[in-house]
Design a protein around this motif. Structure first.
Motif: not given
Lengths: 199, 299
Positions: B111-121
């Motif tokens: 299995r391969m997971d990819v996470h892409l995260i964006n916020n206003d920190d």
């Protein structure tokens, strides 16, 4: 001396007989002797002939007997590709798939058979195994009841129906159906154990 | 606890027939779509007030050969006076392939997971996160033994990379009525100055699931209890499909949940969690109490 001569001539006769064997005869003989790999190899030459799909099905079966399930799936798949109308190859491929607990894939092929032949017993039986493997008890109960109506003397279908009732907590129904199993196979171990309170 | 910052998911799925199949027909794909929401309240935190989130996940398997999961999460953390609120979107994509080699009495899954995260920190410290998380797992045919080895590499801005290993074992008890899963968490941030002084964190997570069978109290299909001891930071959770990029150092937690089967294809999961955290920079120990709900349909 006479005995040795007799053995010699017998061996010669057998070797001549084997030399005249068709690949099919050789394959069946080797299968009967439990030499499944050799029985399969005997059919290699048939790949290009008009009976290639039958040879591939047999090789799928012989691979299954050896526990070479992936190879078996491959042979049956090639048999289906050669003869897309083949119901037997579709029933056949369910065997290695069920052995690998690929329930949904086995069910997929069984349903293809049932779409063509609504009450093909083998396909129904394989589909029930797949439903049991997926713990689809309601589906299995409804399915087994429908098949039991068509095959009323068959104990195997009733066992699946009884198991489904038992897993659904329908104890009265399960006991009734296990009782029907005993009418068909007195001494049936599973039915006897359940009715004795030791399921 | 794993859902502390998962919060919600919205998935648009593009599921293609990348896996070889002899025949294409309906019924080969099994699809689950679900919506989830979480609300949590912080206690004792100088900075944090509450967290909310919502979203959905769409997951589809092709027979037993493999599958895809896609999701988009929205998370909002309301801060106390003096700190800026944070709003975050997280995209999660996962693909898996199953193998049943002859001679192995079970199924292997890659299995391969990819996470892409964006916020206003405003600091950018938790923004622009990318995480890649492969996992190899084994489940025996009798479904009594499970093993997986997960890895994750997370890239953060401002000079931080995080490597994580999560060896996991699972086993059935009581004729399959109970399932126990133990997971080790070994997390190594590359820059201690960006990880509240931590160069390595270690934690052990235990989960117990009990299925009720035919007699279902309150209609429950199963209940789940889990607990975590030790510490972890910047965790990437394979089970939840989430990255704890906004977390301080987690120092233990417990959760209790129950799942209901609503008919043949609907299910609902509800969980209550309490997790403990420490902001080492501020020497601030606090806890988060949260409720999570997940509603899913399968066809």
């Amino acid at each position: 001396m006479k005995a040795w001569l007799a053995v010699f001539f017998l061996m010669v006769a057998v070797s001549f007989a084997w030399a005249d064997e068709s690949p099919w005869q050789k394959s069946y003989r080797l299968e009967a002797a439990g030499k499944y790999a050799e029985a399969s190899a005997a059919l290699e030459s048939i790949n290009g002939s008009g009976e290639a799909d039958f040879a591939l099905m047999r090789r799928g079966w012989l691979s299954y007997l050896q526990g070479r399930y992936n190879e078996s799936v491959d042979f049956y798949g090639r048999a289906i590709a050669k003869n897309q109308k083949s119901l037997e190859a579709r029933n056949g491929v369910t065997l290695p798939l069920l052995a690998q607990q690929r329930w949904r894939e086995a069910a997929f092929y069984a349903r293809q058979v049932l779409a063509e032949s609504a009450f093909d017993y083998t396909a129904h039986q394989r589909l029930m195994v797949a439903e049991e493997g997926q713990r689809e008890w309601k589906t299995l109960a409804e399915h087994a009841a429908r098949v039991a109506d068509r095959y009323p003397s068959d104990a195997t279908v009733l066992v699946y129906l009884a198991r489904a009732h038992a897993w659904l907590g329908e104890i009265t129904a399960a006991r009734k159906v296990y009782g029907q199993v005993l009418s068909r196979i007195p001494g049936h171990i599973e039915a006897t154990a359940y009715l004795a309170g030791k399921p | 606890m794993k859902r502390t910052y998962l919060i919600a998911t919205l998935n648009a799925a593009i599921l293609t027939a990348a896996l070889a199949a002899p025949v294409w027909a309906a019924g080969e794909w099994s699809t689950t779509a679900g919506a989830q929401a979480v609300y949590g309240s912080y206690s004792g935190s100088t900075q944090r007030d509450q967290v909310t989130g919502f979203g959905a996940v769409l997951s589809s398997d092709y027979l037993e050969r493999g599958g895809f999961t896609l999701g988009l999460n929205r998370t909002d953390i309301k801060m106390n006076t003096g700190s800026e609120d944070i709003g975050q979107n997280a995209l999660f994509a996962s693909g898996k392939l199953n193998f049943t080699p002859d001679g192995v009495a079970g199924r292997l899954t890659g299995r391969m997971d990819v996470h892409l995260i964006n916020n206003d920190d405003a600091t950018n410290d938790t923004d622009g996160v990318k995480a890649y998380a492969p996992q190899v797992s084994y489940l025996s045919f009798d479904k009594r033994r499970y093993f997986d080895l997960g890895y994750a590499r997370s890239n953060y801005r401002n000079d931080l990379e995080v490597n994580q290993w999560t060896p996991t074992v699972g086993f059935a008890l009581n004729e399959g009525a109970d399932w126990v899963q133990l997971r080790g968490w070994v997390i190594d941030p590359s820059n201690a100055a960006r990880a509240q002084g931590e160069t390595s964190t270690y934690a052990l997570e235990a989960k117990l699931t009990h299925w009720f069978g035919a007699n279902k109290p309150l209609g429950l299909d199963n209940v789940r209890l889990s607990g975590l001891v030790g510490e972890r930071i910047y965790a990437v959770d394979h089970d939840a499909g989430a990255v704890a990029n906004l977390s301080d150092v987690q120092r233990g937690g417990v959760s209790l949940g129950g799942e209901w089967k609503l008919g043949k294809s609907l299910s609902m999961l509800a969980m209550l969690s309490r997790d403990n955290y420490r902001n080492a920079t501020l020497a601030d120990d606090y806890s988060l109490t949260s409720g999570y709900i997940w509603l899913a349909g399968k066809w």
